[in-house]
Design a protein around this motif. Structure first.
Motif, mmCIF file in Angstrom:
data_model
loop_
_atom_site.group_PDB
_atom_site.id
_atom_site.type_symbol
_atom_site.label_atom_id
_atom_site.label_comp_id
_atom_site.label_asym_id
_atom_site.label_seq_id
_atom_site.Cartn_x
_atom_site.Cartn_y
_atom_site.Cartn_z
ATOM 1 N N GLY A 88 -4.899 -15.299 14.240
ATOM 2 C CA GLY A 88 -3.576 -15.154 14.852
ATOM 3 C C GLY A 88 -2.485 -16.000 14.242
ATOM 4 N N ARG A 89 -2.763 -16.675 13.117
ATOM 5 C CA ARG A 89 -1.745 -17.511 12.479
ATOM 6 C C ARG A 89 -1.789 -17.324 10.971
ATOM 7 N NH1 ARG A 89 -2.878 -23.331 14.997
ATOM 8 N NH2 ARG A 89 -4.973 -22.443 15.176
ATOM 9 N N GLU A 90 -0.736 -17.781 10.306
ATOM 10 C CA GLU A 90 -0.681 -17.668 8.857
ATOM 11 C C GLU A 90 -1.782 -18.502 8.211
ATOM 12 O OE1 GLU A 90 1.612 -16.065 6.675
ATOM 13 O OE2 GLU A 90 2.111 -14.931 8.467
ATOM 14 N N PRO A 91 -2.348 -18.044 7.095
ATOM 15 C CA PRO A 91 -3.344 -18.854 6.386
ATOM 16 C C PRO A 91 -2.724 -20.163 5.900
ATOM 17 C CG PRO A 91 -3.282 -16.590 5.535
ATOM 18 C CD PRO A 91 -2.097 -16.750 6.434
ATOM 19 N N LEU A 92 -3.568 -21.150 5.742
ATOM 20 C CA LEU A 92 -3.134 -22.435 5.197
ATOM 21 C C LEU A 92 -3.477 -22.477 3.705
ATOM 22 C CD1 LEU A 92 -4.213 -25.111 7.848
ATOM 23 C CD2 LEU A 92 -1.890 -24.444 7.237
ATOM 24 N N TRP A 93 -2.461 -22.706 2.866
ATOM 25 C CA TRP A 93 -2.686 -22.920 1.434
ATOM 26 C C TRP A 93 -2.689 -24.427 1.228
ATOM 27 C CZ3 TRP A 93 -2.373 -18.637 -2.196
ATOM 28 C CH2 TRP A 93 -2.108 -17.407 -1.596
ATOM 29 N N VAL A 94 -3.844 -24.986 0.907
ATOM 30 C CA VAL A 94 -3.948 -26.448 0.860
ATOM 31 C C VAL A 94 -4.642 -26.934 -0.407
ATOM 32 C CG1 VAL A 94 -3.890 -26.849 3.359
ATOM 33 C CG2 VAL A 94 -6.072 -26.317 2.242
ATOM 34 N N ASP A 95 -4.188 -28.110 -0.863
ATOM 35 C CA ASP A 95 -4.932 -28.883 -1.854
ATOM 36 C C ASP A 95 -5.889 -29.773 -1.054
ATOM 37 O OD1 ASP A 95 -3.401 -27.860 -3.975
ATOM 38 O OD2 ASP A 95 -1.848 -29.369 -3.640
ATOM 39 N N THR A 96 -7.164 -29.650 -1.326
ATOM 40 C CA THR A 96 -8.182 -30.359 -0.545
ATOM 41 C C THR A 96 -8.820 -31.472 -1.377
ATOM 42 O OG1 THR A 96 -8.700 -28.288 0.594
ATOM 43 C CG2 THR A 96 -10.285 -30.080 0.824
#
Length: 360
Positions: A88-96
Motif C-alpha cells: 500500500g505504499r511506494e517502494p523504498l529505493w535505498v543504499d543499504t
C-alpha cells in the motif's frame, strides 16, 4: 549538593544521524531504531521493536540474506542498492549498509539511506510513460470527437436555413446554441491535438527572451497586486528549439500560478519568480546530458491540493472551478518535445515548477 549528569549510551550518536540506523538481535529482530529510521519506515520505535526487519517488506528476503551473512561474520560491512517493496505504499529505493558488530546482544547494524537520485529517475520514467499513454488516449479520443462535431454543426446550420420565417427569431436561438457549443468543443479538440504536432526546431532560443515575453504578458493581465521577480543566470547559452512552443509552455505555468494567487493579488502581496540556472550531469528520459537549463517558476500561493499533486500533468485535471485541465498537459508536452521535463514541488506558501531542458 550533588549534580546528576546523564550517562552517555552507545546509541546517543546514532540519534543525530540523517540516515536510518537499526540494531538487530541474533534473530534479526529490531532492538533499536533511530529517529531517521522511524521517519523512513513510517513507524515508531515502539511499533518497530521486536519485529524482524525482513518482515517489514514484501521482498524482505534480500535483507534477511544480508543479515545472515553479517551475523555469521562473513564480512565486516556490505553495501547494496535495494528496492524494498511495501504493502500500500511506494517502494523504498535505498543504499543499504550492513555491518557486523562485536556485540552478542546486537550483532548486526543496518543503515538505510534513501537513494534520492534513483527515486528521481524512477519518477521521471513513470511521468514519461504516463505522458505517452495520455498522448495516445487523447489523440484517439480527439479524432473520435472531431468528425461527429462537424456533422452536428453542419446539421444545425441546415436546420436554421429551414426554419419558418414566423418562428425564426425564437428558434434560431436554439440552433445558435448548438453551433456555438460545437465550435467550443472543436476548439477544445484542436487544443488536445495541438501538442502532438512536432516542434519546429527552427531557431536559436534565448530562454531569457522567452521569460521576458511571458513576464510582459503577465504584467499586462495582472497590472496590480502581482510582483514578478527575475533571478537570471545570463551565462546560459542559447539552444535550438521552438520559441513559440516554449513561450506557451512557460505562460501556461505562470498563468496557472497567477490564478492560484487570486487572493494574494487582491491583498497586494502575490509573488511570482522566474529563476534560471545551469545544472550539470543530469539524466532526462534515461539519457545523460552534460548540461541542462534549470528554470524555476515559483509562486507564494496556497499550494496544489494533495489529492491532485500526482496528477497535475494529466489531461482534464484542474485544481480550480472552470479550469480546462489542459494548460499543464500542453506545457509538459511542449517541453518533452525539447527532450526536457517539468517537475513540481508544492506546499502551502510555495509552489515550484522546475523546467529542465538539455543544453548544447
Amino acid at each position: 549538593m550533588s549534580i546528576k549528569t546523564a550517562v552517555p549510551t552507545a546509541t546517543d550518536g546514532l540519534e543525530l544521524l540523517a540516515s536510518a540506523v537499526l540494531l538487530l538481535d541474533r534473530e534479526g529482530r529490531i532492538v533499536y531504531a533511530n529517529p531517521a529510521a522511524e521517519n523512513l519506515l513510517e513507524s515508531s520505535v515502539k511499533g518497530l521493536k521486536q519485529q524482524k526487519l525482513s518482515d517489514l517488506f514484501l521482498n524482505g528476503s534480500q535483507l534477511a540474506a544480508v543479515f545472515e551473512k553479517a551475523a555469521a561474520h562473513q564480512f565486516d560491512d556490505l553495501r547494496q542498492d535495494l528496492i524494498l517493496d511495501r504493502i500500500g505504499r511506494e517502494p523504498l529505493w535505498v543504499d543499504t549498509l550492513a555491518k557486523a558488530l562485536d556485540n552478542p546482544a546486537t550483532p548486526v547494524l543496518i543503515e538505510l539511506r534513501e537513494n534520492v537520485q534513483q527515486l528521481k529517475l524512477e519518477r521521471e520514467e513513470r511521468l514519461f510513460d504516463q505522458s505517452q499513454v495520455n498522448k495516445e488516449l487523447i489523440r484517439n479520443l480527439a479524432h473520435e470527437i472531431k468528425n461527429p462535431l462537424g456533422g452536428l454543426r453542419g446539421a444545425a446550420q441546415l436546420l436554421e436555413l429551414e426554419l419558418p420565417e414566423r418562428h425564426l427569431k425564437e428558434l434560431r436561438e436554439y440552433t445558435q446554441v448548438i453551433i456555438k457549443e460545437a465550435d467550443r468543443l472543436q476548439t477544445l479538440v484542436d487544443r488536445l491535438l495541438a501538442p502532438h504536432r512536432l516542434a519546429h526546431i527552427v531557431s536559436d532560443v534565448d530562454i531569457h527572451e522567452v521569460c521576458e515575453r511571458v513576464r510582459s504578458l503577465m504584467v499586462a493581465e495582472f497590472p496590480h497586486g502581482l510582483t514578478i521577480n527575475r533571478d537570471y543566470d545570463l551565462s546560459i547559452p542559447q539552444f535550438r528549439g521552438d520559441k513559440e512552443q516554449l513561450i506557451q509552455a512557460i505562460l501556461n505555468i505562470a498563468h496557472n500560478a497567477a490564478q492560484a494567487l487570486t487572493d494574494r493579488i487582491q491583498s497586494g502581496d502575490a509573488n511570482l519568480t522566474f529563476q534560471t540556472r545551469i545544472v550539470r550531469q543530469v539524466t532526462l528520459a534515461k539519457v545523460r546530458y552534460r548540461l541542462a537549463l534549470d528554470l524555476h517558476i515559483i509562486d507564494n500561493g496556497p499550494g496544489i491540493p494533495d489529492d491532485i499533486q500526482e496528477r497535475i500533468f494529466y489531461p482534464l485535471v484542474s485544481g480550480r472551478d472552470g479550469g480546462s485541465g489542459l494548460g499543464l498537459t500542453l506545457a509538459q508536452t511542449f517541453v518533452q518535445q525539447h527532450m526536457g521535463v517539468i517537475e513540481c514541488e508544492s506546499r502551502p506558501g510555495c509552489t515550484d515548477f522546475r523546467v529542465l531542458i538539455p543544453l548544447p
